[in-house]
Design a protein around this motif. Structure first.
Motif, PDB file in Angstrom:
ATOM      1  N   ASN A   1       0.829  -1.212   0.000  1.00 42.01           N
ATOM      2  CA  ASN A   1       0.000   0.000   0.000  1.00 42.01           C
ATOM      3  C   ASN A   1       0.857   1.252   0.000  1.00 42.01           C
ATOM      4  N   GLU A   2       1.922   1.223   0.772  1.00 46.93           N
ATOM      5  CA  GLU A   2       2.817   2.382   0.829  1.00 46.93           C
ATOM      6  C   GLU A   2       3.501   2.613  -0.507  1.00 46.93           C
ATOM      7  N   VAL A   3       3.922   1.521  -1.146  1.00 48.87           N
ATOM      8  CA  VAL A   3       4.590   1.639  -2.442  1.00 48.87           C
ATOM      9  C   VAL A   3       3.608   2.140  -3.498  1.00 48.87           C
ATOM     10  N   GLU A   4       2.395   1.624  -3.483  1.00 46.18           N
ATOM     11  CA  GLU A   4       1.399   2.056  -4.454  1.00 46.18           C
ATOM     12  C   GLU A   4       1.072   3.540  -4.289  1.00 46.18           C
ATOM     13  N   SER A   5       0.979   3.998  -3.048  1.00 42.65           N
ATOM     14  CA  SER A   5       0.733   5.424  -2.787  1.00 42.65           C
ATOM     15  C   SER A   5       1.881   6.274  -3.302  1.00 42.65           C
ATOM     16  N   PHE A   6       3.110   5.782  -3.114  1.00 45.93           N
ATOM     17  CA  PHE A   6       4.294   6.488  -3.592  1.00 45.93           C
ATOM     18  C   PHE A   6       4.272   6.609  -5.111  1.00 45.93           C
ATOM     19  N   VAL A   7       3.886   5.529  -5.781  1.00 46.04           N
ATOM     20  CA  VAL A   7       3.822   5.519  -7.246  1.00 46.04           C
ATOM     21  C   VAL A   7       2.789   6.525  -7.744  1.00 46.04           C
ATOM     22  N   LYS A   8       1.619   6.532  -7.139  1.00 47.40           N
ATOM     23  CA  LYS A   8       0.556   7.458  -7.540  1.00 47.40           C
ATOM     24  C   LYS A   8       0.952   8.905  -7.257  1.00 47.40           C
ATOM     25  N   ARG A   9       1.520   9.133  -6.099  1.00 54.30           N
ATOM     26  CA  ARG A   9       1.891  10.481  -5.685  1.00 54.30           C
ATOM     27  C   ARG A   9       2.936  11.100  -6.611  1.00 54.30           C
ATOM     28  N   ASN A  10       3.835  10.271  -7.093  1.00 49.96           N
ATOM     29  CA  ASN A  10       4.923  10.750  -7.947  1.00 49.96           C
ATOM     30  C   ASN A  10       4.689  10.484  -9.432  1.00 49.96           C
ATOM     31  N   LYS A  11       3.488   9.990  -9.746  1.00 44.56           N
ATOM     32  CA  LYS A  11       3.094   9.735 -11.138  1.00 44.56           C
ATOM     33  C   LYS A  11       4.134   8.878 -11.872  1.00 44.56           C
ATOM     34  N   LEU A  12       4.484   7.766 -11.238  1.00 46.69           N
ATOM     35  CA  LEU A  12       5.471   6.855 -11.802  1.00 46.69           C
ATOM     36  C   LEU A  12       4.796   5.703 -12.537  1.00 46.69           C
ATOM     37  N   SER A  13       5.528   5.102 -13.442  1.00 46.37           N
ATOM     38  CA  SER A  13       5.026   3.940 -14.184  1.00 46.37           C
ATOM     39  C   SER A  13       5.865   2.723 -13.841  1.00 46.37           C
ATOM     40  N   PHE A  14       5.199   1.578 -13.684  1.00 47.64           N
ATOM     41  CA  PHE A  14       5.936   0.339 -13.391  1.00 47.64           C
ATOM     42  C   PHE A  14       6.076  -0.528 -14.639  1.00 47.64           C
ATOM     43  N   LYS A  15       5.698  -0.023 -15.792  1.00 48.63           N
ATOM     44  CA  LYS A  15       5.726  -0.803 -17.029  1.00 48.63           C
ATOM     45  C   LYS A  15       6.915  -0.402 -17.905  1.00 48.63           C
ATOM     46  N   ASN A  16       8.018  -1.111 -17.695  1.00 53.51           N
ATOM     47  CA  ASN A  16       9.197  -0.997 -18.555  1.00 53.51           C
ATOM     48  C   ASN A  16       9.792   0.395 -18.651  1.00 53.51           C
ATOM     49  N   LYS A  17       9.662   1.197 -17.617  1.00 55.82           N
ATOM     50  CA  LYS A  17      10.307   2.500 -17.584  1.00 55.82           C
ATOM     51  C   LYS A  17      11.386   2.447 -16.512  1.00 55.82           C
ATOM     52  N   LYS A  18      12.616   2.304 -16.951  1.00 55.90           N
ATOM     53  CA  LYS A  18      13.719   2.006 -16.037  1.00 55.90           C
ATOM     54  C   LYS A  18      13.868   3.037 -14.925  1.00 55.90           C
ATOM     55  N   GLU A  19      13.873   4.306 -15.255  1.00 56.18           N
ATOM     56  CA  GLU A  19      14.098   5.340 -14.245  1.00 56.18           C
ATOM     57  C   GLU A  19      13.021   5.291 -13.169  1.00 56.18           C
ATOM     58  N   ASP A  20      11.759   5.073 -13.580  1.00 58.67           N
ATOM     59  CA  ASP A  20      10.658   5.003 -12.622  1.00 58.67           C
ATOM     60  C   ASP A  20      10.760   3.765 -11.749  1.00 58.67           C
ATOM     61  N   LEU A  21      11.111   2.652 -12.354  1.00 53.00           N
ATOM     62  CA  LEU A  21      11.239   1.410 -11.592  1.00 53.00           C
ATOM     63  C   LEU A  21      12.348   1.516 -10.543  1.00 53.00           C
TER      64      LEU A  21
END
Length: 226
Positions: free
Chosen positions: A195-215
């Motif tokens: 849940n914490e990681v998902e909130s972090f991803v949403k808050r920072n508008k990151l993508s987990f699909k093959n985007k190296k810098e975001d991952l």
């Protein structure tokens, strides 16, 4: 028995030629071999089997000795150059890093599934954690020549071509699995911290699909939670 003795002697000679290498496991890792394979210098071949064609300074394990090395992604092996000779470096049974001095790029061996079989290979460590690490698999494939069947067809030479890099999850027992593309499965990787990681991803508008810098950002954040 004779074959075993011969192999041991070759490994010993190779080790001795690399004077100064770290004592930790060195006599178990290095082995001199010949290069017997498809002739990648054949006329008309397009492309390269290397991520970087140049031999670059690199360290093994935590030793201070510097070696000239390059990664052959087509064969998934490292080549070591010394005194004008090229050796295959065959470490896939061992758990140790190869670190390039210039860009600090680190490779390490992990096992993984390929074509329904368990094999092992070199992965780039993008972010190393206590429980899980973010890995990248670099791969180059060989494609046979395609001859023109008619005047309308175009001849295609034999080609070595880098495929799209694949992200993996590495575990502390040196096994790995391909990074899930499904959102639910991806966040399950982080167990109690999902849940914490998902909130972090949403808050920072990151993508987990093959985007190296975001991952890298995602895994770096997760590893601060442990």
């Amino acid at each position: 028995m004779k074959t075993t003795f011969k192999n041991c002697m070759l490994a010993l000679l190779f080790f001795v030629s690399f004077i100064g290498f770290s004592q930790t496991g060195s006599n178990q890792i290095l082995e001199r071999t010949t290069i017997n394979s498809y002739n990648l210098q054949s006329e008309g071949l397009v492309g390269t089997s290397y991520i970087n064609d140049d031999f670059l300074p690199a360290k093994l394990i935590d030793g201070e000795e510097i070696y000239s090395m390059r990664y052959n992604a087509y064969k998934d092996v490292f080549e070591v150059e010394r005194d004008g000779e090229i050796f295959y470096y065959l470490p896939k049974e061992f758990e140790y890093p190869v670190t390039f001095v210039g860009d600090k790029k680190v490779y390490q061996v992990f096992s993984y599934e390929e074509n329904n079989k368990t094999t092992s290979g070199f992965f780039v460590i993008l972010n190393k954690g206590k429980n899980i690490s973010l890995l990248l698999k670099e791969k180059i494939n060989f494609y046979e020549e395609v001859k023109a069947k008619s005047e309308l067809d175009k001849y295609k030479p034999p080609t070595l071509k880098r495929t799209i890099d694949t992200f993996f999850i590495g575990y502390k027992n040196n096994t790995s699995t391909e990074l899930p593309r499904n959102k639910k499965d991806f966040f399950k990787l982080f167990s109690s911290k999902s849940n914490e990681v998902e909130s972090f991803v949403k808050r920072n508008k990151l993508s987990f699909k093959n985007k190296k810098e975001d991952l890298i950002q995602i895994f770096r954040y997760y590893n601060t939670l442990n």
